[in-house]
Structures are given as C-alpha cells and as structure tokens.
Write a protein that holds these residues in place. Structure first.
Motif, PDB file in Angstrom:
ATOM      1  N   ASP A 106      -0.242   9.985   6.187  1.00 60.94           N
ATOM      2  CA  ASP A 106      -1.071   8.409   6.565  1.00 60.94           C
ATOM      3  C   ASP A 106       0.029   8.245   8.125  1.00 60.94           C
ATOM      4  O   ASP A 106       1.100   8.111   8.037  1.00 60.94           O
ATOM      5  N   ASP A 155      -2.701   4.076  10.346  1.00 59.62           N
ATOM      6  CA  ASP A 155      -3.387   4.226   9.133  1.00 59.62           C
ATOM      7  C   ASP A 155      -3.626   3.205   7.617  1.00 59.62           C
ATOM      8  O   ASP A 155      -4.676   2.800   6.767  1.00 59.62           O
ATOM      9  N   VAL A 156      -2.657   2.931   7.039  1.00 61.33           N
ATOM     10  CA  VAL A 156      -1.779   2.280   5.787  1.00 61.33           C
ATOM     11  C   VAL A 156      -1.874   0.807   7.125  1.00 61.33           C
ATOM     12  O   VAL A 156      -2.959   0.201   5.724  1.00 61.33           O
ATOM     13  N   ASP A 195      -7.020  -5.149  14.144  1.00 61.98           N
ATOM     14  CA  ASP A 195      -7.297  -4.050  15.261  1.00 61.98           C
ATOM     15  C   ASP A 195      -6.610  -4.537  15.871  1.00 61.98           C
ATOM     16  O   ASP A 195      -5.192  -3.544  16.172  1.00 61.98           O
ATOM     17  N   LYS A 198      -4.647  -0.209   8.786  1.00 66.27           N
ATOM     18  CA  LYS A 198      -5.767  -0.401   8.286  1.00 66.27           C
ATOM     19  C   LYS A 198      -6.639  -0.508   7.250  1.00 66.27           C
ATOM     20  O   LYS A 198      -7.701  -1.675   6.607  1.00 66.27           O
ATOM     21  N   ARG A 199      -6.118   0.764   6.360  1.00 65.23           N
ATOM     22  CA  ARG A 199      -7.102  -0.453   4.308  1.00 65.23           C
ATOM     23  C   ARG A 199      -6.782  -0.530   4.176  1.00 65.23           C
ATOM     24  O   ARG A 199      -7.151  -1.274   3.172  1.00 65.23           O
ATOM     25  N   MET A 200      -5.130  -1.443   4.855  1.00 65.87           N
ATOM     26  CA  MET A 200      -4.994  -2.951   3.977  1.00 65.87           C
ATOM     27  C   MET A 200      -5.207  -4.210   4.890  1.00 65.87           C
ATOM     28  O   MET A 200      -5.218  -5.212   4.566  1.00 65.87           O
ATOM     29  N   GLY A 201      -6.984  -4.220   5.390  1.00 68.22           N
ATOM     30  CA  GLY A 201      -7.370  -5.121   6.591  1.00 68.22           C
ATOM     31  C   GLY A 201      -7.001  -5.469   7.479  1.00 68.22           C
ATOM     32  O   GLY A 201      -7.249  -6.798   7.815  1.00 68.22           O
ATOM     33  N   GLN A 236       0.185   8.018   2.021  1.00 67.52           N
ATOM     34  CA  GLN A 236      -0.893   9.446   1.556  1.00 67.52           C
ATOM     35  C   GLN A 236       0.214  10.227   2.349  1.00 67.52           C
ATOM     36  O   GLN A 236       0.427  10.186   3.984  1.00 67.52           O
ATOM     37  N   GLU A 295       0.558  -1.244   0.235  1.00 70.38           N
ATOM     38  CA  GLU A 295      -0.100   0.018   0.014  1.00 70.38           C
ATOM     39  C   GLU A 295       1.070   1.692  -0.021  1.00 70.38           C
ATOM     40  O   GLU A 295       2.184   1.459   1.433  1.00 70.38           O
TER      41      GLU A 295
END
Length: 415
Positions: free
Chosen positions: A57, A61-62, A70, A64-67, A54, A51
């Motif tokens: 970030d 954050d990164v 938590d 989290k975007r990658m799934g 951005q 990923e």
C-alpha cells in the motif's frame, strides 16, 4: 454487685422510649418548562476512524479505501518533502483520519518510517488547505488490557481483538524458549497488559508488553517486564513468576560496547526542540571515539559499508533469526564473514547523522526494529534488592490481569 448493675442497664436499654412520630404533608407541584430548541446547523460532531496498511500500500491507496476525496489525497501527498517522507508505510500499521459532521475528512495522522527513526505525521485541513497540525504534541502513554480466546490462530485472533502485530512479534519472542506461538490451538488463551500510545485521543502505536499470561494446553506461562532502573527504564528484560530470565537469547552474552551512559533508549519520544513525536529504532550508547565494538553473539556479517544516516555500518545475522546493526562507526575492523561473540567488528565514531561519538545499536526481526534489550542483550540477574521491587511490580500486574482471567470470550478493551 455486678449482676444488679447489669440488670439495671439492660432494663434501661429495653425500655428506652421510641422516637416520636411526626406527620408530613405531601404536596405535588407541577411546572411546565419551555421546549428545548436546537438551532439547525449549529451542532458539530466528528469522529476518528482508521484503516490498516496492507502489503504494497501507498498512503494514497489507504486514503482512497477510506473514502477520502481525490482532491484531498492529491493535496495531502503534495505535503511530502525531504523532511517528511509520507510514502514509507509498514504493513499492519494504522492510518487515522477524522471525519466531521458533513462527512469531510479534516485530519490525517500516521507514522512514517525513516532511517534511524519513525516519525509522526499529523496533518489538518484549515480554510480548505492542508497543513501540518498546529495541535500541541501531547502523546499519552496508557496501559492496555486484552484477553484473547484462541479459536483459529494466535496472530489472527490477536488482530481481531485489535492488538497490533508489533505486540504479537514481542510476545512470540518473549516465549520463544518456552513454546511456539503458532502452536496455540482452540481453547488456549492469552492475557496481555501493554503500553499504548495515544495522540489526540487516537491509539497510534504499542509500546512494551508489561505483563503476559499464555495458557497453552492447560499450562500457564507468565512473563513480567522489569528494568533495574539506571536511567534506562525503557530497556528492561522479561522474567518469569520466579524472577528468572525468560529469554536465553541464544548466545547474546556480551555487551556490544563499554559505554558511559545510554544517551537515547529504544522507543517513542517527543523531540525536545522540534516538538515532534519520533520513535528511536535502537539504543544509543555514548562512548569515547575509537572504543571497540564487539559482536554480542556469534553471527555472520551481511553488510559492511556506508548506510545513509547510519554512517559507517556493520550488520550481522544470528542463528535465532535476529539481525543486529551497528551505526556511526569511525572505522571497521578486519573482521569478515563469520564472527564469534566478543570479536571486534568496528570502533565507535560519529559518522552519518550523528551529534557526537556513540554507537547506535539495533535489533531486527523480519526487518522490523525491536527492543535490543529484550532480544539481543544479556539479561541481568535480579539482586535481592531488585527481587523485592520485581515482586511489587509482579503483584500489581497480576491484580490487573486477574480482571480478565478465566473469561470465556475475547476482550478488546477493559477500561
């Protein structure tokens, strides 16, 4: 007498008996083999995914975007400490994760920015707990070939071809005296040969551009990386097809210090003691304590004081947008405000995080460290001996670039 002999020989060649024919017996054999059996839940597979970071970030954050779950993100962030700062990420860099057959993330790796260096962070999940990777540090450097057809913009099309933004910055600087990369239009093209660094099979970062060819408005511009090889091969310069320097560097005609050797060049290294991968963001020049440090070009002093691991530091900005940094000084000169090329700005020392007297010299564009040798140091002229070696390097590079020349499409990778 020659004619009859020739005639006999010809007759013999024509009347030589043909090989005898033999009869072959054809037999079909069929045999039934046992069925292939794959035991359930025994087959394991995994894959790497990445990923892009951005603006603004955090690592969380990164991930989290990658799934990433938590609970895993919380555990990964808890590994942050004074020696491993995992919060300093750069826009457009990549975070890589490995996913196993069940869809769970088992490995995370990326580079974290720190003063003086950029360090590789490699984590793995073992028995449900996150820890520093125990894999042997084995960073591979391999050449990467790319071809890009411009359809919208150079930066946009290069990123779509999976070319790191660092390479775009390098390319823009290489041809800064010839044309502006932002002026490339639809129909123009770029061909690149550059080093990529891989860790555990994943591309982690890009090194120097080795050769480049840009066709703008039907005219071809070429660049070749070449070092004269004095123990500092990582600090070469760029030349055109005739062996002339491509970068005038707007006044950078003075070496910042008279040195005995380059103790640490710019680029990525595997630390010989710690066995970690680090990027050295500048060039270290070993020199005696108190050796004068001079401005390599006209500029303006924008910082003068203590700067963490850099120790006593001076920073200059120059007319071409390049910023230079001088670290580990023992003392400052009286220079303030604007300085001229050759003016003394300080003296070699060992302040800050240093193991001995030397100058740490950096060059930055847009706060991004770049190789000082290619943007902020005098370009050496090629001697006749160097020219012969340069021609050989040029021939090899041209042969590689020829594989993607005149292609009507972008090529993300050619193996």
């Amino acid at each position: 007498m020659l004619l009859p002999v020739s005639g006999v020989m010809t007759a013999y060649a024509v009347t030589d008996p043909m090989p005898k024919r033999y009869d072959f017996k054809v037999e079909r054999v069929s045999e039934e083999l046992p069925a292939v059996f794959v035991e359930a839940n025994k087959f394991q597979s995994s894959y790497w995914t990445q990923e892009v970071v951005q603006e603004g970030d955090s690592l969380a954050d990164v991930l989290k975007r990658m799934g990433v779950a938590d609970a895993d993100i919380k555990a990964i962030m808890a590994k942050n400490n004074a020696d491993r700062d995992m919060t300093n990420l750069r826009p457009n860099q990549s975070v890589n994760v490995r996913v196993d057959a069940s869809g769970a993330v088992t490995d995370v790796q990326f580079f974290a920015d720190e003063e003086l260096e950029r360090n590789l962070v490699a984590l793995e999940k073992v028995d449900g707990k996150w820890q520093a990777s125990t894999s042997e540090i084995d960073m591979k450097t391999m050449p990467t070939l790319r071809a890009v057809q411009i359809r919208s913009s150079a930066i946009g099309d290069m990123l779509r071809a999976e070319i790191p933004s660092d390479v775009y910055i390098q390319l823009k600087e290489i041809f800064a005296d010839s044309f502006d990369m932002q002026e490339l239009k639809e129909g123009d093209s770029i061909r690149l040969l550059y080093n990529s660094m891989y860790f555990r099979g994943q591309p982690m970062t890009a090194g120097d551009i080795l050769a480049a060819e840009v066709v703008k408005g039907g005219k071809a511009y070429r660049a070749y990386y070449y070092s004269q090889g004095k123990g500092d091969e990582e600090n070469g310069s760029y030349y055109d097809e005739n062996g002339k320097s491509l970068q005038h560097k707007e006044g950078f005609n003075t070496q910042p210090v008279i040195y005995t050797r380059i103790s640490s060049p710019f680029g990525y290294r595997v630390h010989p003691v710690l066995h970690t991968v680090r990027m050295h963001t500048g060039i270290d020049y070993a020199a005696p304590m108190g050796t004068p440090i001079r401005a390599p070009a006209d500029g303006k002093i924008t910082f003068k004081g203590w700067k963490g691991g850099y120790g006593h530091t001076v920073m200059l900005t120059h007319a071409n947008g390049v910023e230079t940094l001088y670290g580990h000084m023992s003392a400052f000169s009286d220079a303030n405000g604007s300085v001229r090329a050759g003016d003394i700005i300080g003296y070699v020392g060992s302040s800050g995080r240093s193991t001995g007297p030397h100058l740490h010299y950096e060059a930055r564009i847009g706060d991004q460290p770049v190789n000082p040798a290619t943007v902020a140091l005098p370009t050496p002229k090629l001697t006749p001996t160097n020219m012969a070696a340069f021609r050989n390097r040029q021939k090899e590079s041209d042969a590689t670039l020829a594989a993607v020349r005149d292609l009507p499409v972008s090529v993300a990778q050619l193996d």
